[in-house]
Motif scaffolding. Structure first.
Motif, PDB file in Angstrom:
ATOM      1  N   UNK A   1       0.768  -1.234   0.000  1.00 46.17           N
ATOM      2  CA  UNK A   1       0.000   0.000   0.000  1.00 46.17           C
ATOM      3  C   UNK A   1       0.798   1.281   0.000  1.00 46.17           C
ATOM      4  N   UNK A   2       2.020   1.255   0.492  1.00 41.07           N
ATOM      5  CA  UNK A   2       2.824   2.467   0.638  1.00 41.07           C
ATOM      6  C   UNK A   2       3.399   2.877  -0.713  1.00 41.07           C
ATOM      7  N   UNK A   3       3.562   4.179  -0.913  1.00 44.22           N
ATOM      8  CA  UNK A   3       4.188   4.699  -2.123  1.00 44.22           C
ATOM      9  C   UNK A   3       5.211   5.759  -1.750  1.00 44.22           C
ATOM     10  N   UNK A   4       6.228   5.937  -2.601  1.00 45.65           N
ATOM     11  CA  UNK A   4       7.201   7.002  -2.390  1.00 45.65           C
ATOM     12  C   UNK A   4       6.548   8.350  -2.679  1.00 45.65           C
ATOM     13  N   UNK A   5       6.838   9.349  -1.840  1.00 49.52           N
ATOM     14  CA  UNK A   5       6.296  10.705  -2.000  1.00 49.52           C
ATOM     15  C   UNK A   5       7.434  11.711  -1.937  1.00 49.52           C
ATOM     16  N   UNK A   6       7.487  12.618  -2.909  1.00 47.59           N
ATOM     17  CA  UNK A   6       8.538  13.632  -2.957  1.00 47.59           C
ATOM     18  C   UNK A   6       8.250  14.739  -1.953  1.00 47.59           C
ATOM     19  N   UNK A   7       9.274  15.114  -1.167  1.00 46.52           N
ATOM     20  CA  UNK A   7       9.162  16.211  -0.206  1.00 46.52           C
ATOM     21  C   UNK A   7      10.505  16.919  -0.110  1.00 46.52           C
ATOM     22  N   UNK A   8      10.509  18.209  -0.313  1.00 41.53           N
ATOM     23  CA  UNK A   8      11.764  18.972  -0.286  1.00 41.53           C
ATOM     24  C   UNK A   8      12.454  18.888   1.068  1.00 41.53           C
ATOM     25  N   UNK A   9      11.693  18.815   2.152  1.00 39.35           N
ATOM     26  CA  UNK A   9      12.276  18.824   3.495  1.00 39.35           C
ATOM     27  C   UNK A   9      12.703  17.439   3.972  1.00 39.35           C
ATOM     28  N   UNK A  10      12.422  16.406   3.196  1.00 40.91           N
ATOM     29  CA  UNK A  10      12.778  15.046   3.599  1.00 40.91           C
ATOM     30  C   UNK A  10      14.239  14.774   3.322  1.00 40.91           C
ATOM     31  N   UNK A  11      14.869  13.960   4.154  1.00 41.23           N
ATOM     32  CA  UNK A  11      16.228  13.507   3.879  1.00 41.23           C
ATOM     33  C   UNK A  11      16.199  12.677   2.595  1.00 41.23           C
ATOM     34  N   UNK A  12      17.018  13.071   1.621  1.00 40.38           N
ATOM     35  CA  UNK A  12      17.016  12.377   0.339  1.00 40.38           C
ATOM     36  C   UNK A  12      15.909  12.821  -0.579  1.00 40.38           C
ATOM     37  N   UNK A  13      15.024  13.737  -0.113  1.00 38.08           N
ATOM     38  CA  UNK A  13      13.996  14.308  -0.978  1.00 38.08           C
ATOM     39  C   UNK A  13      12.737  13.499  -1.142  1.00 38.08           C
ATOM     40  N   UNK A  14      12.591  12.391  -0.400  1.00 42.68           N
ATOM     41  CA  UNK A  14      11.394  11.565  -0.542  1.00 42.68           C
ATOM     42  C   UNK A  14      11.099  10.850   0.768  1.00 42.68           C
ATOM     43  N   UNK A  15       9.858  10.376   0.898  1.00 42.47           N
ATOM     44  CA  UNK A  15       9.414   9.631   2.078  1.00 42.47           C
ATOM     45  C   UNK A  15       8.662   8.382   1.645  1.00 42.47           C
ATOM     46  N   UNK A  16       8.393   7.513   2.610  1.00 47.19           N
ATOM     47  CA  UNK A  16       7.359   6.497   2.452  1.00 47.19           C
ATOM     48  C   UNK A  16       6.042   7.197   2.771  1.00 47.19           C
ATOM     49  N   UNK A  17       5.189   7.379   1.767  1.00 46.23           N
ATOM     50  CA  UNK A  17       3.998   8.187   1.938  1.00 46.23           C
ATOM     51  C   UNK A  17       2.733   7.503   1.457  1.00 46.23           C
ATOM     52  N   UNK A  18       1.650   8.298   1.392  1.00 46.57           N
ATOM     53  CA  UNK A  18       0.337   7.803   0.977  1.00 46.57           C
ATOM     54  C   UNK A  18      -0.075   6.612   1.850  1.00 46.57           C
ATOM     55  N   UNK A  19       0.212   6.719   3.141  1.00 46.01           N
ATOM     56  CA  UNK A  19      -0.008   5.616   4.077  1.00 46.01           C
ATOM     57  C   UNK A  19      -1.445   5.628   4.586  1.00 46.01           C
ATOM     58  N   UNK A  20      -2.123   4.521   4.419  1.00 42.34           N
ATOM     59  CA  UNK A  20      -3.471   4.314   4.946  1.00 42.34           C
ATOM     60  C   UNK A  20      -3.448   3.271   6.054  1.00 42.34           C
ATOM     61  N   UNK A  21      -4.520   3.201   6.810  1.00 49.48           N
ATOM     62  CA  UNK A  21      -4.688   2.183   7.843  1.00 49.48           C
ATOM     63  C   UNK A  21      -4.501   0.788   7.228  1.00 49.48           C
ATOM     64  N   UNK A  22      -3.647  -0.016   7.837  1.00 52.60           N
ATOM     65  CA  UNK A  22      -3.413  -1.380   7.373  1.00 52.60           C
ATOM     66  C   UNK A  22      -2.228  -1.543   6.449  1.00 52.60           C
ATOM     67  N   UNK A  23      -1.640  -0.461   5.961  1.00 49.61           N
ATOM     68  CA  UNK A  23      -0.450  -0.559   5.120  1.00 49.61           C
ATOM     69  C   UNK A  23       0.766  -0.970   5.956  1.00 49.61           C
ATOM     70  N   UNK A  24       1.824  -1.402   5.290  1.00 46.54           N
ATOM     71  CA  UNK A  24       3.065  -1.723   5.991  1.00 46.54           C
ATOM     72  C   UNK A  24       4.253  -1.605   5.036  1.00 46.54           C
ATOM     73  N   UNK A  25       5.454  -1.494   5.619  1.00 48.83           N
ATOM     74  CA  UNK A  25       6.688  -1.521   4.829  1.00 48.83           C
ATOM     75  C   UNK A  25       7.745  -2.281   5.613  1.00 48.83           C
TER      76      UNK A  25
END
Length: 533
Positions: free
Chosen positions: A287-311
């Motif tokens: 369920x998780x997807x990479x999301x671009x964020x300028x303030x994140x280390x490396x410029x991206x996060x594990x994002x679009x997280x909903x209830x029940x997702x995992x990584x």
């Protein structure tokens, strides 16, 4: 990121295609403009290829420069190349995300240039070393620790099997588990595995001339002194640089140390001390997807997280961890992270509440103690209310045990030395010692952290004068941590263990300085270091 535009791309609506005639007309009108924009587009970052040689010069260097320039053209980054060590100034290096040492050899930088490069790495810069980069700067211990290991020897060019140990890393994800290729295969003075993350290793049974036994790393990476380092021993032949499998490996290394992609070796400056993995560098997920964020280390996060997702993160081992820290952001519902061992349904080791931080670009660290896991691999499960919950930037595991730990090093695997030579002895561990020792000689192990050392034990033999071993931190004249007396054992093949307590001294680099009477004093087979903390 505003809530109104934060959506899960896997649920995005499919758009109706334009009518063929209208689409063709629009493409015809826009094509010249698109070409103009592409030609003028600024590179995402720049790298410097440095290929100065003060020893053996590889005829593959021009092919390597051309291949890296092509990688830059095809992947949106700029490439400058130089053999002028005067390029190593703080001002000049500051324009580059990474410096690639391409088959450099010998002593290529003076003290001022070395200092500028050290500052560059400490400011978050990247280093990528290729092949003979390990045959460079033997009298600069900081560089030896940066590259990971110094060159020792090599057999003739031949085919060998490369074992790909990490097939999730950006540099190696394209490779098979067993990769057969032809190159010049380096043996190293010391095995770097304890200090680096190994990506590939050589199967010594597949070729002739390997000297490192059953564990022979030849591509690795690691965070180092505030920056990032990556090295491969491959790349001797001109043919290597025409091989897409190899150049893709090098591309992954360049992008890793430039911070352009997520890797286990992208430990960002400012994250908690420990083993850190980028949230978007999962080895598996649901369920998780990479999301671009300028303030994140490396410029991206594990994002679009909903209830029940995992990584899941195969690179993180919860079996020896006491604490986990997660850098998070939430303009959503917030929620809870559960930490599991071995799988997403494995034993629950602990959980932490993720607050609403008010913005998808506002990050905070949350942490919790962990129960020791029962299997490698840390898995994060996500729970909370409706909609997007939070983003995970990076995860850091802190080791839990403060009990004394020991490390044994073969003395002949020094990273630098003065006067000492390797000596063959049937009774020595590994068949060799640090030998031919006279008063004033020394050996060093550049990667050893001296800040928690409490004891040293030496396995020694002497049919000479015996003597003492002074243990120093940082340099042969650095702080004295302790002294070991070495007796005459009666034979160069009669070994005994001698030990002494050490006073810890903050820093990196362990130096053994030898003293005694005239002639040969003693041989040192191995040293065992005891540390706490």
């Amino acid at each position: 990121m505003y809530p109104s535009i934060r959506f899960r791309r896997r649920h995005g609506a499919r758009r109706r295609p334009l009518l063929p005639t209208l689409a063709a007309a629009l493409l015809g009108l826009l094509a010249p403009f698109a070409l103009t924009c592409s030609a003028q587009a600024a590179p995402a970052f720049k790298v410097l290829v440095f290929s100065k040689t003060a020893g053996f010069r590889h005829d593959s260097i021009p092919a390597g420069i051309a291949a890296i320039q092509k990688l830059g053209q095809d992947n949106g980054f700029g490439v400058d190349a130089t053999e002028d060590s005067a390029a190593f100034t703080t001002a000049n290096l500051g324009q580059y995300k990474a410096v690639i040492w391409l088959s450099t050899t010998g002593d290529v930088l003076d003290a001022t240039q070395q200092s500028a490069f050290e500052q560059y790495i400490r400011s978050g810069g990247g280093y990528a070393g290729v092949h003979a980069a390990a045959d460079t700067e033997y009298d600069w211990p900081w560089y030896g620790s940066l590259v990971g290991a110094y060159f020792d020897s090599h057999p003739a060019i031949q085919q060998a099997a490369v074992t790909v140990e990490d097939r999730t890393d950006p540099a190696t994800a394209h490779l098979p588990a067993r990769w057969t290729r032809t190159d010049e295969w380096y043996n190293y003075r010391a095995n770097p595995r304890a200090q680096v993350h190994v990506l590939t290793a050589l199967d010594e049974s597949s070729y002739s001339g390997g000297t490192m036994g059953g564990d022979h790393p030849n591509t690795w990476c690691h965070p180092y002194d505030g920056g990032r380092a990556w090295y491969t021993g491959m790349g001797h032949t001109q043919e290597s640089w025409a091989d897409p499998a190899f150049t893709t490996l090098v591309l992954g290394g360049i992008r890793t140390v430039a911070g352009a992609v997520a890797s286990v070796c992208n430990n960002p400056v400012g994250t908690p001390v420990g083993t850190t993995v980028q949230g978007e560098a999962w080895s598996s997920q649901s369920g998780v997807q990479a999301a671009a964020h300028a303030a994140a280390h490396g410029g991206a996060t594990a994002g679009y997280i909903d209830n029940g997702d995992w990584s899941g993160y195969a690179a993180l081992d919860p079996r020896t961890a006491s604490t986990v820290s997660v850098r998070v952001a939430s303009a959503g519902a917030g929620g809870t992270i559960g930490f599991h061992s071995g799988s997403a349904t494995g034993p629950l080791l602990g959980s932490v509440t993720v607050p609403v931080t008010g913005s998808w670009e506002t990050f905070a660290n949350v942490s919790t103690p962990l129960t020791a896991g029962t299997a490698p691999g840390l898995y994060l499960t996500y729970s909370g209310g409706q909609g997007a919950l939070f983003d995970v930037d990076d995860i850091t595991l802190t080791p839990g045990s403060t009990a004394p730990a020991t490390t044994t090093l073969q003395a002949e695997n020094w990273t630098s030395q003065n006067g000492v030579q390797a000596a063959d002895h049937a009774g020595a561990h590994g068949g060799r010692t640090a030998g031919y020792i006279e008063a004033g000689d020394w050996i060093a192990f550049a990667a050893e952290d001296t800040s928690h050392l409490t004891r040293i034990s030496l396995r020694v033999a002497s049919a000479g004068a015996g003597g003492t071993t002074a243990v120093h931190a940082g340099s042969p004249t650095g702080p004295l941590m302790g002294t070991v007396t070495v007796p005459v054992t009666g034979s160069w093949d009669t070994f005994t263990d001698v030990a002494a307590p050490l006073t810890a001294s903050a820093g990196t680099g362990l130096y053994l300085v030898f003293n005694g009477g005239g002639g040969f004093l003693f041989d040192v087979d191995d040293l065992t270091l005891t540390r706490t903390g």
